[in-house]
Motif scaffolding. Sequence first.
Motif, mmCIF file in Angstrom:
data_model
loop_
_atom_site.group_PDB
_atom_site.id
_atom_site.type_symbol
_atom_site.label_atom_id
_atom_site.label_comp_id
_atom_site.label_asym_id
_atom_site.label_seq_id
_atom_site.Cartn_x
_atom_site.Cartn_y
_atom_site.Cartn_z
ATOM 1 N N PHE A 138 33.430 31.310 41.418
ATOM 2 C CA PHE A 138 33.130 32.157 42.195
ATOM 3 C C PHE A 138 31.605 32.808 41.714
ATOM 4 O O PHE A 138 30.569 32.977 42.805
ATOM 5 C CB PHE A 138 33.948 33.470 42.411
ATOM 6 C CG PHE A 138 33.713 34.430 43.416
ATOM 7 C CD1 PHE A 138 33.724 33.969 44.702
ATOM 8 C CD2 PHE A 138 33.233 35.494 43.330
ATOM 9 C CE1 PHE A 138 33.335 34.942 45.834
ATOM 10 C CE2 PHE A 138 32.738 36.644 44.125
ATOM 11 C CZ PHE A 138 33.048 36.133 45.204
ATOM 12 N N ALA A 139 31.581 33.185 40.626
ATOM 13 C CA ALA A 139 30.102 33.961 40.091
ATOM 14 C C ALA A 139 29.086 32.915 40.245
ATOM 15 O O ALA A 139 27.792 33.251 40.689
ATOM 16 C CB ALA A 139 30.271 34.421 38.623
ATOM 17 N N ALA A 140 29.237 31.603 39.915
ATOM 18 C CA ALA A 140 28.323 30.611 40.062
ATOM 19 C C ALA A 140 28.026 30.421 41.646
ATOM 20 O O ALA A 140 26.719 30.255 41.716
ATOM 21 C CB ALA A 140 28.795 29.331 39.226
ATOM 22 N N LYS A 189 56.258 33.148 36.865
ATOM 23 C CA LYS A 189 56.184 31.842 37.566
ATOM 24 C C LYS A 189 55.938 32.185 39.039
ATOM 25 O O LYS A 189 55.437 31.475 39.795
ATOM 26 C CB LYS A 189 57.448 31.183 37.341
ATOM 27 C CG LYS A 189 57.987 30.828 36.141
ATOM 28 C CD LYS A 189 57.283 29.478 35.706
ATOM 29 C CE LYS A 189 57.764 29.086 34.209
ATOM 30 N NZ LYS A 189 56.852 28.321 33.598
ATOM 31 N N ASN A 190 56.302 33.594 39.413
ATOM 32 C CA ASN A 190 55.975 33.956 40.878
ATOM 33 C C ASN A 190 54.438 34.537 41.166
ATOM 34 O O ASN A 190 54.331 34.893 42.310
ATOM 35 C CB ASN A 190 57.100 35.154 41.387
ATOM 36 C CG ASN A 190 58.263 34.360 41.187
ATOM 37 O OD1 ASN A 190 58.631 33.196 41.450
ATOM 38 N ND2 ASN A 190 59.446 35.056 40.957
ATOM 39 N N LYS A 191 53.637 34.432 40.156
ATOM 40 C CA LYS A 191 52.445 35.236 40.029
ATOM 41 C C LYS A 191 51.408 34.263 39.899
ATOM 42 O O LYS A 191 51.407 33.520 39.154
ATOM 43 C CB LYS A 191 52.382 36.596 39.397
ATOM 44 C CG LYS A 191 51.017 37.250 39.542
ATOM 45 C CD LYS A 191 51.021 38.295 38.417
ATOM 46 C CE LYS A 191 49.690 39.199 38.544
ATOM 47 N NZ LYS A 191 49.465 40.246 37.573
ATOM 48 N N VAL A 192 50.529 33.982 40.891
ATOM 49 C CA VAL A 192 49.638 33.148 40.938
ATOM 50 C C VAL A 192 48.153 33.737 40.990
ATOM 51 O O VAL A 192 47.880 34.420 41.825
ATOM 52 C CB VAL A 192 49.698 31.708 42.014
ATOM 53 C CG1 VAL A 192 48.346 30.863 41.979
ATOM 54 C CG2 VAL A 192 51.043 31.231 41.737
ATOM 55 N N THR A 193 47.272 33.511 39.922
ATOM 56 C CA THR A 193 45.963 34.121 39.848
ATOM 57 C C THR A 193 44.863 33.017 39.656
ATOM 58 O O THR A 193 45.269 31.826 38.999
ATOM 59 C CB THR A 193 46.142 35.322 38.793
ATOM 60 O OG1 THR A 193 46.156 34.653 37.471
ATOM 61 C CG2 THR A 193 46.996 36.359 39.003
ATOM 62 N N PRO A 194 43.626 33.271 40.139
ATOM 63 C CA PRO A 194 42.692 32.317 40.072
ATOM 64 C C PRO A 194 42.353 32.358 38.522
ATOM 65 O O PRO A 194 41.811 31.255 38.029
ATOM 66 C CB PRO A 194 41.650 32.760 40.803
ATOM 67 C CG PRO A 194 41.661 34.080 41.128
ATOM 68 C CD PRO A 194 43.050 34.374 40.888
ATOM 69 N N GLY A 195 42.364 33.259 37.560
ATOM 70 C CA GLY A 195 42.171 33.309 36.242
ATOM 71 C C GLY A 195 40.556 33.332 36.028
ATOM 72 O O GLY A 195 39.676 33.343 36.862
ATOM 73 N N VAL A 196 40.148 33.085 34.557
ATOM 74 C CA VAL A 196 38.797 33.173 34.329
ATOM 75 C C VAL A 196 38.004 32.019 34.788
ATOM 76 O O VAL A 196 36.781 32.107 35.549
ATOM 77 C CB VAL A 196 38.893 32.998 32.742
ATOM 78 C CG1 VAL A 196 37.326 32.978 32.432
ATOM 79 C CG2 VAL A 196 39.282 34.275 32.026
ATOM 80 N N LEU A 197 38.580 30.798 35.305
ATOM 81 C CA LEU A 197 37.776 29.823 35.718
ATOM 82 C C LEU A 197 37.342 30.051 37.079
ATOM 83 O O LEU A 197 36.223 29.862 37.564
ATOM 84 C CB LEU A 197 38.750 28.600 35.395
ATOM 85 C CG LEU A 197 37.974 27.064 36.230
ATOM 86 C CD1 LEU A 197 36.588 26.805 35.570
ATOM 87 C CD2 LEU A 197 38.953 26.065 36.098
#
Length: 78
Positions: free
Chosen positions: A32-34, A19-27
């Motif tokens: 970002f790649a697009a 719950k304390n770790k937030v990541t942008p993930g695959v989406l």
Amino acid sequence: MYATQALTHLVPLAEELDKNKVTPGVLGFIVFAALAVGVWLLMKSMNRHMGKVDFEEAPDPAAAAEGVAEPAGSAKRK
């Protein structure tokens, strides 16, 4: 009905996350790649269009009236 079943299967997976770790993930990576590919294509297109520009600077009327010679680097380029 399929969406609710899919969500019920994902709820246990969400509880395992920290719950304390937030990541942008695959989406986030896909977005970002697009954006990076879009910027690269825009820069490539801009370079192509700037190569087509044929700019010739008009002579300075004040310098021409005084008889000042043009600088050495002012030759017309193609």
